[in-house]
Design a protein around this motif. Sequence first.
Motif, PDB file in Angstrom:
ATOM      1  N   UNK A 162       0.961  -1.256   0.093  1.00  0.00           N
ATOM      2  CA  UNK A 162      -0.090   0.074   0.029  1.00  0.00           C
ATOM      3  C   UNK A 162       0.919   1.243   0.094  1.00  0.00           C
ATOM      4  N   UNK A 163       1.961   1.291   0.745  1.00  0.00           N
ATOM      5  CA  UNK A 163       2.871   2.352   0.852  1.00  0.00           C
ATOM      6  C   UNK A 163       3.424   2.501  -0.496  1.00  0.00           C
ATOM      7  N   UNK A 164       3.929   1.548  -1.000  1.00  0.00           N
ATOM      8  CA  UNK A 164       4.542   1.577  -2.588  1.00  0.00           C
ATOM      9  C   UNK A 164       3.567   2.253  -3.435  1.00  0.00           C
ATOM     10  N   UNK A 165       2.262   1.837  -3.228  1.00  0.00           N
ATOM     11  CA  UNK A 165       1.209   2.400  -4.047  1.00  0.00           C
ATOM     12  C   UNK A 165       1.107   3.914  -3.739  1.00  0.00           C
ATOM     13  N   UNK A 166       0.898   4.021  -2.611  1.00  0.00           N
ATOM     14  CA  UNK A 166       0.690   5.786  -2.398  1.00  0.00           C
ATOM     15  C   UNK A 166       2.138   6.423  -3.075  1.00  0.00           C
ATOM     16  N   UNK A 167       3.389   5.932  -2.618  1.00  0.00           N
ATOM     17  CA  UNK A 167       4.530   6.712  -3.068  1.00  0.00           C
ATOM     18  C   UNK A 167       4.710   6.823  -4.588  1.00  0.00           C
ATOM     19  N   UNK A 168       4.086   5.763  -5.328  1.00  0.00           N
ATOM     20  CA  UNK A 168       3.954   6.003  -7.004  1.00  0.00           C
ATOM     21  C   UNK A 168       2.796   6.789  -7.252  1.00  0.00           C
ATOM     22  N   UNK A 169       1.760   6.957  -6.626  1.00  0.00           N
ATOM     23  CA  UNK A 169       0.739   7.629  -6.840  1.00  0.00           C
ATOM     24  C   UNK A 169       1.046   9.230  -6.775  1.00  0.00           C
ATOM     25  N   UNK A 170       2.164   9.688  -5.794  1.00  0.00           N
ATOM     26  CA  UNK A 170       2.250  10.886  -5.735  1.00  0.00           C
ATOM     27  C   UNK A 170       3.276  11.281  -6.809  1.00  0.00           C
ATOM     28  N   UNK A 171       3.676  10.530  -7.625  1.00  0.00           N
ATOM     29  CA  UNK A 171       4.649  10.814  -9.041  1.00  0.00           C
ATOM     30  C   UNK A 171       3.392  11.113 -10.154  1.00  0.00           C
ATOM     31  N   UNK A 172       2.400  11.052  -9.741  1.00  0.00           N
ATOM     32  CA  UNK A 172       1.428  10.936 -10.953  1.00  0.00           C
ATOM     33  C   UNK A 172       0.976  12.571 -11.049  1.00  0.00           C
ATOM     34  N   UNK A 173       0.754  12.910 -12.348  1.00  0.00           N
ATOM     35  CA  UNK A 173       0.507  14.304 -12.847  1.00  0.00           C
ATOM     36  C   UNK A 173      -0.928  14.546 -12.498  1.00  0.00           C
ATOM     37  N   UNK A 174      -1.025  15.775 -11.634  1.00  0.00           N
ATOM     38  CA  UNK A 174      -2.425  16.259 -11.354  1.00  0.00           C
ATOM     39  C   UNK A 174      -2.507  17.793 -11.826  1.00  0.00           C
ATOM     40  N   UNK A 175      -3.863  18.133 -11.792  1.00  0.00           N
ATOM     41  CA  UNK A 175      -4.220  19.588 -12.271  1.00  0.00           C
ATOM     42  C   UNK A 175      -3.588  20.365 -11.248  1.00  0.00           C
ATOM     43  N   UNK A 176      -2.679  21.313 -11.795  1.00  0.00           N
ATOM     44  CA  UNK A 176      -1.884  22.396 -11.176  1.00  0.00           C
ATOM     45  C   UNK A 176      -1.060  21.654 -10.124  1.00  0.00           C
ATOM     46  N   UNK A 177      -0.588  20.576 -10.380  1.00  0.00           N
ATOM     47  CA  UNK A 177       0.221  19.778  -9.653  1.00  0.00           C
ATOM     48  C   UNK A 177      -0.082  19.884  -7.871  1.00  0.00           C
ATOM     49  N   UNK A 178      -1.411  20.090  -7.701  1.00  0.00           N
ATOM     50  CA  UNK A 178      -1.948  20.136  -6.320  1.00  0.00           C
ATOM     51  C   UNK A 178      -2.132  18.870  -5.472  1.00  0.00           C
ATOM     52  N   UNK A 179      -2.314  17.854  -6.352  1.00  0.00           N
ATOM     53  CA  UNK A 179      -2.286  16.333  -5.755  1.00  0.00           C
ATOM     54  C   UNK A 179      -3.563  16.319  -4.571  1.00  0.00           C
ATOM     55  N   UNK A 180      -4.857  16.706  -5.094  1.00  0.00           N
ATOM     56  CA  UNK A 180      -5.785  16.836  -4.172  1.00  0.00           C
ATOM     57  C   UNK A 180      -6.508  15.417  -4.361  1.00  0.00           C
ATOM     58  N   UNK A 181      -6.059  14.553  -3.630  1.00  0.00           N
ATOM     59  CA  UNK A 181      -6.707  12.974  -3.623  1.00  0.00           C
ATOM     60  C   UNK A 181      -6.383  12.521  -2.258  1.00  0.00           C
ATOM     61  N   UNK A 182      -6.940  11.639  -1.847  1.00  0.00           N
ATOM     62  CA  UNK A 182      -6.679  10.767  -0.673  1.00  0.00           C
ATOM     63  C   UNK A 182      -6.798   9.114  -0.846  1.00  0.00           C
ATOM     64  N   UNK A 183      -5.960   8.532  -0.114  1.00  0.00           N
ATOM     65  CA  UNK A 183      -6.069   7.036  -0.222  1.00  0.00           C
ATOM     66  C   UNK A 183      -5.966   6.285   0.903  1.00  0.00           C
ATOM     67  N   UNK A 184      -6.896   5.571   1.187  1.00  0.00           N
ATOM     68  CA  UNK A 184      -6.904   4.756   2.526  1.00  0.00           C
ATOM     69  C   UNK A 184      -6.800   3.265   2.252  1.00  0.00           C
ATOM     70  N   UNK A 185      -6.476   2.726   3.426  1.00  0.00           N
ATOM     71  CA  UNK A 185      -6.263   1.171   3.362  1.00  0.00           C
ATOM     72  C   UNK A 185      -7.606   0.836   4.272  1.00  0.00           C
ATOM     73  N   UNK A 186      -8.578  -0.076   3.645  1.00  0.00           N
ATOM     74  CA  UNK A 186      -9.662  -0.618   4.338  1.00  0.00           C
ATOM     75  C   UNK A 186      -9.788  -2.136   4.268  1.00  0.00           C
ATOM     76  N   UNK A 187      -9.075  -2.815   5.039  1.00  0.00           N
ATOM     77  CA  UNK A 187      -9.191  -4.183   5.247  1.00  0.00           C
ATOM     78  C   UNK A 187      -9.120  -4.915   4.112  1.00  0.00           C
TER      79      UNK A 187
END
Length: 223
Positions: A162-187
């Motif tokens: 999950x942490x690997x996924x989050x770290x890779x997600x943070x390298x994703x392009x987003x509008x205005x580079x604002x990274x307005x998203x959340x990720x949660x691990x749920x069971x």
Amino acid sequence: MMDIMQAVRERHSVRAYLDKPLRKEDVAALEEAIGQCNGESGLSMQLVANEPKAFGGMMAKYGKFSGVRNYIAVVGDKNDADLEEKSGYYGERLVLLSQQLGLNTCWVGMTFKKVPDAYCVNPGQKLVIVVSLGFGETQGKGHPVKEPEEVSPDVAQAPDWFRRGVECALLAPTAMNQQKFTLRYEHGRVAAKAGRGFFSKVDLGIVKYHFELGARPENVSWA
């Protein structure tokens, strides 16, 4: 061809391009991938090559684009509730393939002119966004990246994949580079939420694709 994770790390948005046509092998690889993505998603993405009008006006200059003659038009069913997210997810597949091929790209939401005769938008469809494409004058540069805990507060308690996924997600392009998203691990599953703003659902699709790449070999189940 470079490894896809190398492409993730080296991909940066590029707005200025050289006057150099796409290679035949690049066009073939992109057309094949577009066909696969369209078949999986129901989108109607199209490669537009050697077309200068979309980025030839004042809007493109305002967006600091120059030399753009190639782009991917991301088109889909306007009644599809998941259209924007699909556009981001499958469009990013093509962005990273382009990087693997040695090409440069940039997601473009508004600073371009629509050229209806350059691609097909059938009744009931809409053009969601485009991706500029070609040989960049530079390779672009990175942008500030949030810490994993800023987009996933409980990441420290989640599995390593999950942490690997989050770290890779943070390298994703987003509008205005604002990274307005959340990720949660749920069971064992992953909950992803888009923030507010223009193209936030497109961003979410891009983020989800990056997360899946980073989480490998885990098969991600989305909540």
